[in-house]
Design a protein around this motif. Structure first.
Motif, PDB file in Angstrom:
ATOM      1  N   TYR A   1      28.615  48.904 -57.947  1.00  0.00           N
ATOM      2  CA  TYR A   1      30.042  49.215 -57.863  1.00  0.00           C
ATOM      3  C   TYR A   1      30.571  48.978 -56.466  1.00  0.00           C
ATOM      4  CZ  TYR A   1      29.508  50.992 -62.501  1.00  0.00           C
ATOM      5  OH  TYR A   1      29.257  51.067 -63.832  1.00  0.00           O
TER       6      TYR A   1
ATOM      7  N   ALA B   1      50.869  46.621 -67.082  1.00  0.00           N
ATOM      8  CA  ALA B   1      49.523  46.797 -67.620  1.00  0.00           C
ATOM      9  C   ALA B   1      48.486  46.303 -66.631  1.00  0.00           C
ATOM     10  CB  ALA B   1      49.392  46.052 -68.947  1.00  0.00           C
TER      11      ALA B   1
ATOM     12  N   SER C   1      48.283  48.351 -63.439  1.00  0.00           N
ATOM     13  CA  SER C   1      47.692  49.680 -63.603  1.00  0.00           C
ATOM     14  C   SER C   1      46.171  49.613 -63.541  1.00  0.00           C
ATOM     15  CB  SER C   1      48.133  50.298 -64.932  1.00  0.00           C
ATOM     16  OG  SER C   1      47.483  49.666 -66.001  1.00  0.00           O
ATOM     17  N   LEU C   2      45.595  48.406 -63.720  1.00  0.00           N
ATOM     18  CA  LEU C   2      44.140  48.276 -63.600  1.00  0.00           C
ATOM     19  C   LEU C   2      43.704  48.230 -62.132  1.00  0.00           C
ATOM     20  CD1 LEU C   2      43.384  45.653 -66.369  1.00  0.00           C
ATOM     21  CD2 LEU C   2      43.087  48.107 -66.460  1.00  0.00           C
TER      22      LEU C   2
ATOM     23  N   TYR D   1      41.371  50.929 -60.361  1.00  0.00           N
ATOM     24  CA  TYR D   1      39.921  51.030 -60.521  1.00  0.00           C
ATOM     25  C   TYR D   1      39.164  50.596 -59.277  1.00  0.00           C
ATOM     26  CZ  TYR D   1      40.330  52.121 -65.419  1.00  0.00           C
ATOM     27  OH  TYR D   1      40.613  52.746 -66.577  1.00  0.00           O
TER      28      TYR D   1
ATOM     29  N   THR E   1      44.112  57.611 -56.633  1.00  0.00           N
ATOM     30  CA  THR E   1      44.269  57.681 -58.090  1.00  0.00           C
ATOM     31  C   THR E   1      45.462  58.531 -58.453  1.00  0.00           C
ATOM     32  OG1 THR E   1      41.911  57.967 -58.003  1.00  0.00           O
ATOM     33  CG2 THR E   1      42.900  57.903 -60.158  1.00  0.00           C
TER      34      THR E   1
ATOM     35  N   ILE F   1      48.842  57.104 -60.307  1.00  0.00           N
ATOM     36  CA  ILE F   1      49.212  57.566 -61.645  1.00  0.00           C
ATOM     37  C   ILE F   1      50.590  58.206 -61.606  1.00  0.00           C
ATOM     38  CG2 ILE F   1      48.638  59.207 -63.453  1.00  0.00           C
ATOM     39  CD1 ILE F   1      45.739  58.784 -62.805  1.00  0.00           C
TER      40      ILE F   1
ATOM     41  N   SER G   1      29.413  54.333 -65.441  1.00  0.00           N
ATOM     42  CA  SER G   1      29.205  53.031 -66.086  1.00  0.00           C
ATOM     43  C   SER G   1      29.693  53.062 -67.525  1.00  0.00           C
ATOM     44  CB  SER G   1      27.730  52.659 -66.068  1.00  0.00           C
ATOM     45  OG  SER G   1      27.253  52.623 -64.761  1.00  0.00           O
TER      46      SER G   1
ATOM     47  N   LEU H   1      33.473  52.889 -67.568  1.00  0.00           N
ATOM     48  CA  LEU H   1      33.974  51.555 -67.224  1.00  0.00           C
ATOM     49  C   LEU H   1      33.686  50.555 -68.332  1.00  0.00           C
ATOM     50  CD1 LEU H   1      33.219  51.515 -63.467  1.00  0.00           C
ATOM     51  CD2 LEU H   1      35.431  51.402 -64.546  1.00  0.00           C
TER      52      LEU H   1
ATOM     53  N   VAL I   1      36.417  50.883 -70.676  1.00  0.00           N
ATOM     54  CA  VAL I   1      37.607  50.175 -70.181  1.00  0.00           C
ATOM     55  C   VAL I   1      37.526  48.694 -70.521  1.00  0.00           C
ATOM     56  CG1 VAL I   1      38.866  49.489 -68.129  1.00  0.00           C
ATOM     57  CG2 VAL I   1      37.999  51.798 -68.307  1.00  0.00           C
TER      58      VAL I   1
ATOM     59  N   VAL J   1      39.872  46.294 -72.866  1.00  0.00           N
ATOM     60  CA  VAL J   1      40.522  45.059 -72.416  1.00  0.00           C
ATOM     61  C   VAL J   1      40.204  43.927 -73.387  1.00  0.00           C
ATOM     62  CG1 VAL J   1      40.557  43.344 -70.585  1.00  0.00           C
ATOM     63  CG2 VAL J   1      40.612  45.737 -70.001  1.00  0.00           C
TER      64      VAL J   1
ATOM     65  N   ILE K   1      46.160  48.000 -73.113  1.00  0.00           N
ATOM     66  CA  ILE K   1      45.702  48.015 -71.722  1.00  0.00           C
ATOM     67  C   ILE K   1      46.456  49.075 -70.929  1.00  0.00           C
ATOM     68  CG2 ILE K   1      45.570  46.678 -69.600  1.00  0.00           C
ATOM     69  CD1 ILE K   1      45.076  44.261 -71.157  1.00  0.00           C
TER      70      ILE K   1
ATOM     71  N   TYR L   1      45.581  52.873 -72.664  1.00  0.00           N
ATOM     72  CA  TYR L   1      44.187  53.309 -72.696  1.00  0.00           C
ATOM     73  C   TYR L   1      43.436  52.917 -71.429  1.00  0.00           C
ATOM     74  CZ  TYR L   1      44.849  54.905 -77.377  1.00  0.00           C
ATOM     75  OH  TYR L   1      45.293  55.600 -78.446  1.00  0.00           O
ATOM     76  N   ALA L   2      43.440  51.593 -71.112  1.00  0.00           N
ATOM     77  CA  ALA L   2      42.663  51.173 -69.943  1.00  0.00           C
ATOM     78  C   ALA L   2      43.299  51.646 -68.654  1.00  0.00           C
ATOM     79  CB  ALA L   2      42.517  49.659 -69.948  1.00  0.00           C
ATOM     80  N   GLY L   3      44.645  51.633 -68.589  1.00  0.00           N
ATOM     81  CA  GLY L   3      45.305  51.919 -67.323  1.00  0.00           C
ATOM     82  C   GLY L   3      45.562  53.379 -67.060  1.00  0.00           C
TER      83      GLY L   3
ATOM     84  N   MET M   1      41.903  56.148 -69.358  1.00  0.00           N
ATOM     85  CA  MET M   1      40.555  56.015 -68.807  1.00  0.00           C
ATOM     86  C   MET M   1      40.494  56.319 -67.318  1.00  0.00           C
ATOM     87  SD  MET M   1      38.677  55.719 -71.229  1.00  0.00           S
ATOM     88  CE  MET M   1      37.170  55.598 -70.296  1.00  0.00           C
ATOM     89  N   VAL M   2      41.628  56.120 -66.613  1.00  0.00           N
ATOM     90  CA  VAL M   2      41.640  56.491 -65.194  1.00  0.00           C
ATOM     91  C   VAL M   2      41.450  57.999 -65.069  1.00  0.00           C
ATOM     92  CG1 VAL M   2      43.032  56.576 -63.120  1.00  0.00           C
ATOM     93  CG2 VAL M   2      43.069  54.552 -64.519  1.00  0.00           C
TER      94      VAL M   2
ATOM     95  N   LEU N   1      37.817  58.836 -65.798  1.00  0.00           N
ATOM     96  CA  LEU N   1      36.978  58.483 -64.660  1.00  0.00           C
ATOM     97  C   LEU N   1      37.128  59.507 -63.544  1.00  0.00           C
ATOM     98  CD1 LEU N   1      35.200  56.001 -64.250  1.00  0.00           C
ATOM     99  CD2 LEU N   1      37.008  55.022 -62.892  1.00  0.00           C
TER     100      LEU N   1
END
Lengths: 408, 167
Positions: A100, A144, A147-148, A151, A173, A177, B28, B31, B34, B38, B57, B60-62, B65-66, B69
């Motif tokens: 990571y 969308a 917003s990724l 990570y 984070t 958000i 893991s 992720l 996530v 996607v 995305i 759920y992913a943005g 799931m944040v 995490l």
């Protein structure tokens, strides 16, 4: 040869290779932009603090045996910076989670570059529209993908296995958000007004009806209207309505909320709490060195450029400028000796230049703000996001709906 | 071309879905979920359902799931990585999964018209965002409003419960 040309002109094949060409060209422009935004940051910062800034690295003629170098205002500085970062030792602390730790910097760089895919950065060249993916949900795609971006920062903070990066990651984070809500809600008035989510159509709408930050003007300003002012007055009278006038207020609110939320999303001052030096050393990238650090650094600038591109497209009319025709225009000021294809090519390039010019102005504002305003306290930042901008953006939707429904 | 894309994203989605279950590090797993979302969004997009794909995305992913995490990192779940695997649970789980897959295969293969290619989905005239809006506000207006009220109640409930000093 003829076979090859006819193959290249098949609709699908044509789409593939033009998209590839556009992607490569845009990527080149943007990466150049990123490195020169860093240079601009240092220059503007120096100007604001009454210093000189980087002014040495130019063309090193002394290496070729000449007496003096050509400094060129230090415009070679980004090349020297890049070399320095590439040659530095990529030190990896012992306690990190290696996978990571490696992947986090890449994750911050990718989303801003993906955002560029839907931005219309010009009108058209040789009839090819200057947008890589003209999709109907352009703005949603932007939200969308961006917003990724969180990570990368979160993973960097977590995988470094060290307290300051972790605190920086956690702060980032919650900040991203929180401000995503204001960011998403603040553009809904724009869609209520335009009736589309397609960024290219939003730009065309603004060309007809005026930019979102100044929707007071009237049906399509063209060069011919400068030459014939009475046509301009007639168009003004035909296009004017009180709705267009009052809608200005919610659009300005929408712009201000979006702009400020963009500062928070890109972790720029006055919202750079995730990397507040006095409290967190370097925040989430404390444990990174060499190219890992550089990717975080450049990712921030790429996010700024993508954000400025979105703001320009939504609120400042994208590639349009009053009195400048688009790339389908066959005449260059009615001059007979300029052939039609050359005129369209010139206007197409001018449109691209206009877009990047507007982006540069916004980037300057980003830098200007950074070196002028002090940082918020963390609780102030959260309060501002949840108690003020969120509500303001929500109320603004209703104001827009009211204006659109009741004012004619 | 869509068929190639379907296989790429279907395999990616399933691989990351397996990763959610098999990876022992909770971060893991999250992720992998996530990435699975996607890939699922990409599958929606190959079906021309851009809106659903992007919302997948975005929500759920943005967002969801944040938060997942976030919680996993704050809890710092180290125990899961070192836990011994239980043979009985493994065999039991394997049997249930095998039974379920067999059942699914049986149902799908006995469905009439299983081995005929279906006609392509007809593409609507208007964009799918507008279509979703029309369907929600014209066909299902009342249920939509009721869900809105329900969500509002839930939001107020959360605000009330998370207030520190209850009076």
């Amino acid at each position: 040869m003829d076979q090859f040309i006819s193959f290249a002109l098949q609709p699908e094949v044509f789409l593939v290779w033009t998209s590839l060409a556009k992607t490569l060209a845009l990527l080149g422009i943007i990466l150049g932009f990123v490195s020169y935004t860093v240079y601009a940051e240092r220059k503007v910062c120096a100007f604001i603090q009454d210093r000189v800034g980087p002014n040495r690295v130019g063309i090193p003629l002394t290496l070729l045996g000449m007496k003096k170098d050509l400094p060129f205002l230090g415009l070679g500085q980004p090349i020297a910076d890049a070399l320095k970062l590439l040659l530095k030792e990529n030190f990896i602390p012992a306690s990190v989670n290696k996978f990571y730790y490696y992947i986090a910097p890449k994750l911050t760089m990718i989303p801003p570059i993906l955002v560029l895919a839907v931005l219309p950065f010009g009108s058209s060249l040789f009839g090819v529209p200057m947008v890589i993916a003209n999709i109907n949900i352009g703005v949603l795609y932007v939200f969308a993908v961006s917003s990724l971006g969180v990570y990368g920062i979160v993973l960097a903070g977590w995988s470094s296995n060290s307290k300051y990066p972790f605190l920086g990651g956690i702060r980032s984070t919650s900040q991203m958000i929180s401000y995503e809500l204001a960011l998403g809600l603040s553009v809904i008035p724009v869609f209520l007004l335009c009736g589309t989510l397609n960024l290219s159509e939003i730009v065309l709408w603004q060309r007809e009806n005026g930019w979102m930050v100044a929707p007071g003007w009237f049906k399509g300003l063209t060069i011919d209207q400068v030459l014939h002012p009475e046509a301009w007055v007639a168009a003004f009278q035909a296009g004017f309505s009180w709705q267009r006038f009052w809608i200005w207020i919610p659009m300005l609110i929408s712009f201000v909320v979006f702009f400020i939320a963009m500062f928070a999303e890109t972790n720029r001052l006055p919202f750079d709490l995730p990397e507040a030096e006095q409290e967190l050393v370097g925040g989430y990238h404390t444990e990174y060195s060499g190219m890992g650090f550089a990717l975080f650094f450049l990712g921030e600038y790429a996010a700024m450029i993508a954000g400025s591109g979105v703001i320009v497209t939504l609120f400042f009319g994208g590639w349009t400028l009053p009195f400048v025709p688009d790339g389908s225009s066959p005449s260059f000021f009615h001059l007979a000796f300029v052939p039609g294809w050359l005129a369209s090519l010139i206007w197409g390039l001018v449109n691209i230049g206009v877009f990047f010019g507007k982006v540069s102005v916004l980037l300057f504002v980003f830098i200007w703000v950074r070196w002028t305003l002090p940082r918020f306290r963390y609780d102030q930042l959260m309060k501002l996001g949840w108690y003020f901008f969120f509500e303001l953006a929500l109320v603004n939707i209703f104001i827009t709906a009211l204006v659109l429904a009741y004012v004619k | 071309m869509p068929l190639v894309l379907f296989w790429i994203f279907a395999i990616l989605m399933l691989a990351f879905g397996l990763g959610v279950v098999f990876l022992r590090n909770p971060v893991s797993s999250a992720l992998s979920l996530v990435m699975s979302f996607v890939a699922l969004a990409a599958l929606f997009i190959t079906l021309d359902a851009f809106f659903i794909g992007v919302i997948q995305i975005l929500v759920y992913a943005g967002a969801v799931m944040v938060l997942f995490l976030f919680i996993i990192m704050l809890l710092d779940l180290r125990g899961e990585e070192t836990r011994r695997l239980n043979l009985a649970a493994w065999t039991g789980g394997g049997l249930v999964v095998a039974g379920f897959v067999g059942l699914l295969f049986k149902v799908v293969s006995t469905q009439p018209g299983f081995d005929f290619p279906k006609p392509p989905i007809s593409r609507p005239e208007i964009s799918d965002v507008a279509l979703v809006g029309w369907t929600l506000f014209y066909k299902f207006n009342l249920p939509f409003q009721i869900i809105g009220v329900l969500l509002l109640v839930a939001t107020i409930g959360v605000v009330l419960l998370s207030k520190k000093e209850l009076k």
